[in-house]
Design a protein around this motif. Structure first.
Motif, PDB file in Angstrom:
ATOM      1  N   ILE A   1      -5.437  -1.804   0.852  1.00 54.13           N
ATOM      2  CA  ILE A   1      -4.545  -2.569   1.510  1.00 54.13           C
ATOM      3  C   ILE A   1      -3.694  -2.432   1.927  1.00 54.13           C
ATOM      4  CG2 ILE A   1      -4.216  -4.978   2.044  1.00 54.13           C
ATOM      5  CD1 ILE A   1      -6.435  -6.475  -0.495  1.00 54.13           C
ATOM      6  N   VAL A   2      -3.528  -2.508   3.315  1.00 54.29           N
ATOM      7  CA  VAL A   2      -1.944  -1.892   3.563  1.00 54.29           C
ATOM      8  C   VAL A   2      -1.639  -3.458   5.416  1.00 54.29           C
ATOM      9  CG1 VAL A   2      -0.765  -0.720   5.130  1.00 54.29           C
ATOM     10  CG2 VAL A   2      -2.250  -0.024   3.420  1.00 54.29           C
ATOM     11  N   SER A   3      -1.179  -4.243   4.314  1.00 49.06           N
ATOM     12  CA  SER A   3      -1.359  -5.523   4.974  1.00 49.06           C
ATOM     13  C   SER A   3      -0.171  -6.271   5.576  1.00 49.06           C
ATOM     14  CB  SER A   3      -1.880  -6.276   4.881  1.00 49.06           C
ATOM     15  OG  SER A   3      -1.632  -7.422   4.952  1.00 49.06           O
ATOM     16  N   GLY A   4       0.634  -6.917   6.304  1.00 46.93           N
ATOM     17  CA  GLY A   4       1.750  -7.086   6.708  1.00 46.93           C
ATOM     18  C   GLY A   4       1.858  -8.667   5.846  1.00 46.93           C
ATOM     19  N   GLY A   5       1.046  -8.926   5.154  1.00 43.36           N
ATOM     20  CA  GLY A   5       1.154  -9.754   4.508  1.00 43.36           C
ATOM     21  C   GLY A   5       1.798  -9.513   3.509  1.00 43.36           C
ATOM     22  N   GLY A   6       1.914 -10.307   2.242  1.00 50.12           N
ATOM     23  CA  GLY A   6       3.514 -10.162   1.494  1.00 50.12           C
ATOM     24  C   GLY A   6       2.321  -9.514   0.322  1.00 50.12           C
ATOM     25  N   VAL A   7       2.592  -8.312   0.003  1.00 49.80           N
ATOM     26  CA  VAL A   7       2.142  -7.659  -1.602  1.00 49.80           C
ATOM     27  C   VAL A   7       1.786  -9.098  -2.632  1.00 49.80           C
ATOM     28  CG1 VAL A   7       4.027  -6.809  -2.883  1.00 49.80           C
ATOM     29  CG2 VAL A   7       1.886  -5.720  -2.833  1.00 49.80           C
ATOM     30  N   GLU A   8       2.878  -9.662  -3.101  1.00 44.08           N
ATOM     31  CA  GLU A   8       2.111 -10.586  -4.253  1.00 44.08           C
ATOM     32  C   GLU A   8       1.171 -11.433  -4.472  1.00 44.08           C
ATOM     33  OE1 GLU A   8       5.629 -11.321  -7.268  1.00 44.08           O
ATOM     34  OE2 GLU A   8       7.309 -10.236  -5.636  1.00 44.08           O
ATOM     35  N   PHE A   9       1.498 -12.037  -2.962  1.00 46.05           N
ATOM     36  CA  PHE A   9       0.504 -12.829  -2.659  1.00 46.05           C
ATOM     37  C   PHE A   9      -0.869 -12.468  -2.766  1.00 46.05           C
ATOM     38  CE2 PHE A   9      -1.953 -15.015   0.747  1.00 46.05           C
ATOM     39  CZ  PHE A   9      -1.860 -16.295   0.248  1.00 46.05           C
ATOM     40  N   MET A  10      -0.629 -11.282  -2.298  1.00 41.74           N
ATOM     41  CA  MET A  10      -2.280 -10.725  -1.778  1.00 41.74           C
ATOM     42  C   MET A  10      -2.793 -10.635  -3.586  1.00 41.74           C
ATOM     43  SD  MET A  10      -1.811  -8.397   1.281  1.00 41.74           S
ATOM     44  CE  MET A  10      -0.774  -7.325   1.027  1.00 41.74           C
ATOM     45  N   ARG A  11      -2.472  -9.553  -4.122  1.00 46.02           N
ATOM     46  CA  ARG A  11      -2.738  -9.359  -5.375  1.00 46.02           C
ATOM     47  C   ARG A  11      -3.191 -10.272  -6.084  1.00 46.02           C
ATOM     48  NH1 ARG A  11       2.409  -5.222  -6.454  1.00 46.02           N
ATOM     49  NH2 ARG A  11       1.799  -3.618  -5.408  1.00 46.02           N
ATOM     50  N   VAL A  12      -2.761 -11.385  -6.323  1.00 40.21           N
ATOM     51  CA  VAL A  12      -3.720 -12.617  -6.899  1.00 40.21           C
ATOM     52  C   VAL A  12      -4.808 -13.069  -6.996  1.00 40.21           C
ATOM     53  CG1 VAL A  12      -3.746 -15.227  -7.316  1.00 40.21           C
ATOM     54  CG2 VAL A  12      -1.292 -13.831  -7.258  1.00 40.21           C
ATOM     55  N   TRP A  13      -5.467 -12.469  -5.282  1.00 39.22           N
ATOM     56  CA  TRP A  13      -6.824 -12.786  -5.573  1.00 39.22           C
ATOM     57  C   TRP A  13      -7.809 -11.774  -4.478  1.00 39.22           C
ATOM     58  CZ3 TRP A  13      -7.479 -11.081  -0.244  1.00 39.22           C
ATOM     59  CH2 TRP A  13      -6.404 -11.419   0.450  1.00 39.22           C
ATOM     60  N   ALA A  14      -6.958 -10.123  -4.186  1.00 37.13           N
ATOM     61  CA  ALA A  14      -7.824  -9.383  -3.618  1.00 37.13           C
ATOM     62  C   ALA A  14      -8.537  -8.711  -5.156  1.00 37.13           C
ATOM     63  CB  ALA A  14      -6.093  -8.509  -3.113  1.00 37.13           C
ATOM     64  N   GLU A  15      -8.472  -7.923  -6.079  1.00 33.83           N
ATOM     65  CA  GLU A  15      -9.198  -7.720  -6.848  1.00 33.83           C
ATOM     66  C   GLU A  15     -10.413  -8.409  -7.020  1.00 33.83           C
ATOM     67  OE1 GLU A  15      -7.745  -6.208 -11.009  1.00 33.83           O
ATOM     68  OE2 GLU A  15      -9.000  -4.503 -10.384  1.00 33.83           O
ATOM     69  N   LYS A  16     -10.957  -9.743  -6.882  1.00 38.92           N
ATOM     70  CA  LYS A  16     -11.961 -10.271  -6.890  1.00 38.92           C
ATOM     71  C   LYS A  16     -12.108 -10.452  -5.863  1.00 38.92           C
ATOM     72  CE  LYS A  16     -14.366 -14.545  -8.690  1.00 38.92           C
ATOM     73  NZ  LYS A  16     -14.104 -16.738  -7.814  1.00 38.92           N
ATOM     74  N   ALA A  17     -11.826 -11.004  -4.684  1.00 42.21           N
ATOM     75  CA  ALA A  17     -12.085 -10.724  -3.373  1.00 42.21           C
ATOM     76  C   ALA A  17     -12.587  -9.236  -2.999  1.00 42.21           C
ATOM     77  CB  ALA A  17     -11.397 -11.555  -2.332  1.00 42.21           C
ATOM     78  N   TYR A  18     -11.925  -8.450  -3.374  1.00 39.44           N
ATOM     79  CA  TYR A  18     -12.311  -7.339  -2.319  1.00 39.44           C
ATOM     80  C   TYR A  18     -12.726  -5.979  -3.840  1.00 39.44           C
ATOM     81  CZ  TYR A  18     -10.040  -9.236   1.603  1.00 39.44           C
ATOM     82  OH  TYR A  18      -9.629 -10.406   2.669  1.00 39.44           O
TER      83      TYR A  18
END
Lengths: 341, 341
Positions: A186-203
């Motif tokens: 993922i290369v996103s403008g969103g916060g890295v710590e916000f995304m990591r919480v759920w990205a593994e399960k989602a993607y």
């Protein structure tokens, strides 16, 4: 030795079963939520091209780097970026312990529901609110608060937890790329710590493959002697627009061969990916589906797609027409009569 | 179907051969350059502990994150950090095209060989020199210049290319950890773009698993329409001391279970790793070998080991005594009569 031969025969049988299963799988569609059309064909042609051993466009697995924007590319970003929704919910729930906010802008306007005053402060006002809500805590406390919020918040239109609003066709694409030796980021403008919480399960994308914007963290030894990282209200890096190639360079250190975005904030990432040698895939999700999701492009305040669209058309990049190219948008559509409006 | 069975039998035989080879390998020492002793035993005990499926200390492969400092931990850092040697060589070779440097400190002192004046400018003077040499160029030009330098420069004592001065026991340790499902990362105060040029070949660590200090890069579209990233003379992030846990948090997003360093600059990384739940491995390389490498610790200007050593002793971390614990320091020792002095 006899036991070794026995074991190898057992393994041989397992391999036989596996080979049959694999053959069966090869005949199934790896992208079932994509309608047959130019977009799907361009993806599958590219993957076949770069993975054909000995072919002119073969790319070694280590160099098969695929990067994806998140908001609007992998999950929904309307009516406001979900991370902003989280920030605003946090400000509301923290207001009781911050009486000073009742006299202080932009908090005062937000808490009083004064949309005009808030709008007058622009994006800066929104950022100030969110930064206040998510600093002055440890990284662990922040991760817990993200998980808690996802567990109870619900999207205003779809009435579902925000992390269910991931695009099923893109989840299939990520899986398909990984099955073909790609490493997905993922290369996103969103916060890295916000995304990591759920990205593994989602993607299926692990924390170390999430690149995003970040705030400064400060190492401290707590009163109990235990070290913590405190989140400060200071921006460290904005991974958006021209920041995306810098983020890719700094975090990944290789030029991707595959990039997918949906807005002008992804244009430089697409340009950077396109500029390397050999075969390249550049994709853009065009939000054309007001019925199942949203329809927006050149005039949108969130996820504006204008210059990147022109460049995509001019250079022959793949533009996904959500309404036409996606059989399914969200996984939950399959088991329901559709989202409430 | 017949061909499938034939194929599976061929694969079965290959599996048989592989199983035999694997059994033979299991009986060989994975760390042949380490002498038997407490340090080697502590590493092997830890790896057995966290990889024993069903055991009380089992750690899932995805969480087996191992981090290594680079300078003084994976390769030599004396008589000066190799990246500084590169920077100083670059200033010398660039001097002809920068006549203004002859009148400007700290360049003037350096080019005139005026060590006293240069020393009076301290580390800041050195950093200014190196930053000047390595900014104002594209990231691609920089990577090429690192590779060119490695191809021609030689260490003043060992008379070998700098990238041959990697510690053979640590290369074996990295391989051993990866064979046991660990993901190995560099977390170094050195420049991330400097390390990535040679780290994969030297250590088997790919670019996306190198965390380091960085300067700001700026995305630009060149006159030929091709996008480039320009390196600016502006520090973005210092991945040293308390910066290391922040770097780990930002780049990796998981807390390591295994960390190795050699100096006080690694203390916070070791503390951060130690503070997680479950089994942890903390290691420090102590440079005790003036004959084969260097001997230095509390008083050294480079790689000072003082506070981290005290903490290691107090908390029972593994301290590697290079002279006693390492059978071989550099791979080239085996085929030669030793380095020239």
């Amino acid at each position: 030795m006899a036991s070794l031969i026995r074991r190898s025969l057992v393994i041989g049988l397992a391999v036989l079963a596996f080979a049959s299963a694999r053959q069966a799988l090869a005949q199934t569609d790896p992208l079932p939520s994509w309608n047959d059309g130019a977009a799907k064909a361009s993806i599958m042609t590219f993957v076949a091209q770069v993975t054909r051993d000995g072919g002119p466009d073969f790319v070694a697995p280590a160099e098969r780097i695929a990067v994806f924007d998140n908001d609007g590319t992998l999950w929904c970003e309307q009516p406001i970026y979900f991370q902003f929704a989280f920030g605003l919910d946090s400000v509301k729930s923290m207001a009781a312990t911050h009486p000073e906010w009742r006299q202080q802008q932009p908090f005062k306007a937000f808490l009083a529901g004064d949309k005009d005053t808030l709008a007058a402060q622009g994006e800066k006002g929104l950022l100030t609110l969110v930064a206040a809500a998510h600093s002055g805590m440890t990284t662990e406390a922040y991760a817990t608060s993200v998980a808690d919020w996802l567990g109870k918040a619900s999207h205003p239109r779809f009435r579902r937890p925000y992390n269910e609003l991931v695009y099923q066709p893109m989840v299939e694409l990520l899986t398909y790329l990984r099955a073909n030796g790609f490493k997905t980021f993922i290369v996103s403008g969103g916060g890295v710590e916000f995304m990591r919480v759920w990205a593994e399960k989602a993607y299926g994308i692990p924390p170390e493959q999430v690149v995003g914007s970040s705030g400064v963290t400060q190492f401290r030894i707590g009163a109990d002697g235990r070290p913590v990282l405190m989140k400060l209200a200071k921006v460290e890096f904005i991974d958006d627009g021209p920041g995306k190639p810098s983020g890719i360079n700094r975090f990944i250190g290789r030029r991707p061969i595959f990039a997918f975005g949906n807005s002008d904030g992804d244009q430089q990432m697409l340009q950077w990916t396109a500029a390397g040698p050999g075969a390249r895939f550049l994709g853009i999700v065009h939000h054309t589906d007001a019925a199942r999701e949203y329809a927006y492009d050149r005039q949108s305040k969130i996820g504006k797609l204008d210059k990147a669209w022109d460049e995509a058309v001019q250079r022959g990049w793949t533009v996904v027409d959500m309404a036409k190219d996606w059989k399914t948008v969200f996984a939950f559509e399959r088991g329901s009569t559709g989202p409430s409006q």
